[in-house]
Enzyme design. Structure first.
Site, PDB file in Angstrom:
ATOM      1  N   TRP A 101       0.808  -1.224   0.000  1.00 54.12           N
ATOM      2  CA  TRP A 101       0.000   0.000   0.000  1.00 54.12           C
ATOM      3  C   TRP A 101       0.837   1.268   0.000  1.00 54.12           C
ATOM      4  O   TRP A 101       0.528   2.216  -0.724  1.00 54.12           O
ATOM      5  CB  TRP A 101      -1.011  -0.029   1.143  1.00 54.12           C
ATOM      6  CG  TRP A 101      -1.987  -1.152   0.961  1.00 54.12           C
ATOM      7  CD1 TRP A 101      -2.131  -2.255   1.753  1.00 54.12           C
ATOM      8  CD2 TRP A 101      -2.917  -1.320  -0.131  1.00 54.12           C
ATOM      9  NE1 TRP A 101      -3.097  -3.092   1.230  1.00 54.12           N
ATOM     10  CE2 TRP A 101      -3.595  -2.547   0.086  1.00 54.12           C
ATOM     11  CE3 TRP A 101      -3.242  -0.580  -1.263  1.00 54.12           C
ATOM     12  CZ2 TRP A 101      -4.575  -3.034  -0.799  1.00 54.12           C
ATOM     13  CZ3 TRP A 101      -4.225  -1.048  -2.138  1.00 54.12           C
ATOM     14  CH2 TRP A 101      -4.870  -2.255  -1.888  1.00 54.12           C
ATOM     15  N   ASP A 171      -1.727   6.823   5.824  1.00 57.48           N
ATOM     16  CA  ASP A 171      -2.818   5.938   5.413  1.00 57.48           C
ATOM     17  C   ASP A 171      -3.089   5.006   6.593  1.00 57.48           C
ATOM     18  O   ASP A 171      -2.237   4.202   6.967  1.00 57.48           O
ATOM     19  CB  ASP A 171      -2.364   5.143   4.174  1.00 57.48           C
ATOM     20  CG  ASP A 171      -3.352   4.063   3.752  1.00 57.48           C
ATOM     21  OD1 ASP A 171      -4.397   3.893   4.409  1.00 57.48           O
ATOM     22  OD2 ASP A 171      -3.064   3.379   2.736  1.00 57.48           O
ATOM     23  N   LYS A 195     -12.192  -1.718   5.985  1.00 56.30           N
ATOM     24  CA  LYS A 195     -11.420  -2.674   6.760  1.00 56.30           C
ATOM     25  C   LYS A 195     -11.937  -2.669   8.207  1.00 56.30           C
ATOM     26  O   LYS A 195     -12.392  -3.667   8.711  1.00 56.30           O
ATOM     27  CB  LYS A 195      -9.931  -2.310   6.740  1.00 56.30           C
ATOM     28  CG  LYS A 195      -9.357  -2.022   5.346  1.00 56.30           C
ATOM     29  CD  LYS A 195      -9.188  -3.262   4.513  1.00 56.30           C
ATOM     30  CE  LYS A 195      -8.880  -3.073   3.041  1.00 56.30           C
ATOM     31  NZ  LYS A 195      -7.910  -2.136   2.617  1.00 56.30           N
TER      32      LYS A 195
END
Ligand SMILES: *Cc1c(COP(=O)(O)O)cnc(C)c1O
Length: 359
Positions: A101, A171, A195
């Site tokens: 990510w 993030d 999530k």
């Protein structure tokens, strides 16, 4: 029967949230209309949305000089929006490459401006995080970027860099609200909600208002954070259904005792599984033990055949989502906020039994 859900995202939601959505779906609180059918301006949506934002601020202690709202486009859109807004000509952005990510975000930034990669764990296959006290920030740096929890790699910062003059952008898609965070240490925190915070479709944005002064003022409308901040995320139609789910999720977190309680739960649940992994050579964790994630537990067995067998047999027990991401293989159990303690106990029992039979 309801399955046990260890998927990495979209992921498990609390039963209370699902039942509330079901009960209110057709006729929201006696208004004779569904939340999914109504205008996002004024009326029952905006009331629900304002409640959502105020519980959000309360749960994670967001200071007054920060904006908070939701956008569409997933966390992935932010990989580009961040450099479009803040990576101005003549400046650099510092990125820590720590896995899938962070690396995707870094790749997008490199298409937009000048990037300094100040940490890259490629040689160890992204199993470590940097020592945050030793990071060297380049001159004229517009921001330092990091991914708090690498959902696929299974590593999570236990300590964040301390903000000095360089803004920090993080993030936090996959571990937000699983532990207290000092929001004031960051100039921007964002994440996809699917999530740890609700159903897929919305991205939360928390941004210090002063960041807007530094932005590129020549962007197309949707990419300009200032427009979204001014309209608290209602510049265009927001992801209504997802926001409703997040609002209910926030209420649930609050009822459970808030982020502090989520932190204790995460410690309890993850240690049940790590204790088994550490207890014998049958199990192996591929990541630096100092930074292993409490949300996404990545682990290996002695052979790929055994790993396939583990996945097959777990499915028969009603346990879903234990296969590792296709890019890294192995096994992964995602134990987000909503994952019940009983489901982690069941997984632990299944693991012990699997080891007894195959170890
Ligand atoms: C899932 C994930 C993303 C991507 O989210 P989308 O909403 O699918 O764009 C980004 N960062 C992290 C840490 C993730 O876990």
């Amino acid at each position: 029967m309801r399955k046990k859900n260890y998927f990495a995202g979209p992921s498990v939601l609390p039963m209370e949230v699902l039942q509330e959505m079901r009960d209110q779906l057709v006729d929201y609180e006696g208004n004779g209309i569904s939340m999914l059918e109504t205008s996002h301006r004024g009326g029952m949506f905006e009331k629900m949305y304002d409640d959502c934002l105020s519980t959000f601020r309360e749960l994670i202690h967001i200071p007054e000089d920060y904006d908070v709202y939701f956008l569409g486009g997933g966390a992935t859109l932010q990989f580009a929006m961040i450099p479009f807004n803040f990576l101005l000509p003549g400046t650099k952005a510092a990125y820590c490459k720590t896995g899938t990510w962070a690396n995707k975000a870094c790749n997008d930034a490199q298409k937009i401006g000048d990037v300094a990669v100040i940490f890259d764990d490629k040689e160890n296959n992204y199993t470590h995080l940097p020592d945050v006290d030793k990071l060297v920030i380049p001159e004229n740096c517009s921001y330092l970027y990091l991914c708090a929890n690498e959902t696929i790699g299974g590593i999570e910062y236990k300590k964040f860099p301390k903000r000095d003059k360089t803004p920090i952008i993080a993030d936090m898609s996959s571990d937000f609200m699983s532990r207290p965070v000092d929001v004031s240490n960051f100039d921007m925190i964002y994440g996809g909600v699917q999530k740890n915070l609700g159903p897929a479709g919305a991205t939360f944005i928390i941004m210090k208002k002063s960041m807007l002064d530094r932005r590129n003022k020549n962007l197309v409308a949707y990419l300009d954070y200032a427009l979204h901040a001014k309209e608290k995320g209602l510049y265009n139609t927001p992801p209504v259904a997802a926001i409703w789910g997040v609002k209910l999720m926030f209420d649930w977190i609050k009822k459970m005792g808030g982020v502090e309680a989520m932190d204790k739960r995460a410690e309890l649940k993850s240690s049940m599984i790590y204790n088994i992994i550490d207890s014998s050579d049958f199990w192996r964790s591929p990541v630096d033990p100092a930074v292993r994630s409490r949300m996404n537990i990545v682990f290996r067995l002695p052979s790929e055949e055994l790993e396939a067998k583990f996945v097959e047999e777990s499915k028969k027990e009603g346990m879903l989502g234990l296969k590792g991401h296709r890019s890294v293989g192995g096994l992964r159990a995602s134990l987000y906020n909503a994952c019940p303690v009983e489901d982690v106990e069941a997984l632990a029992a299944f693991m012990k039994e699997f080891e007894r039979k195959n170890g």
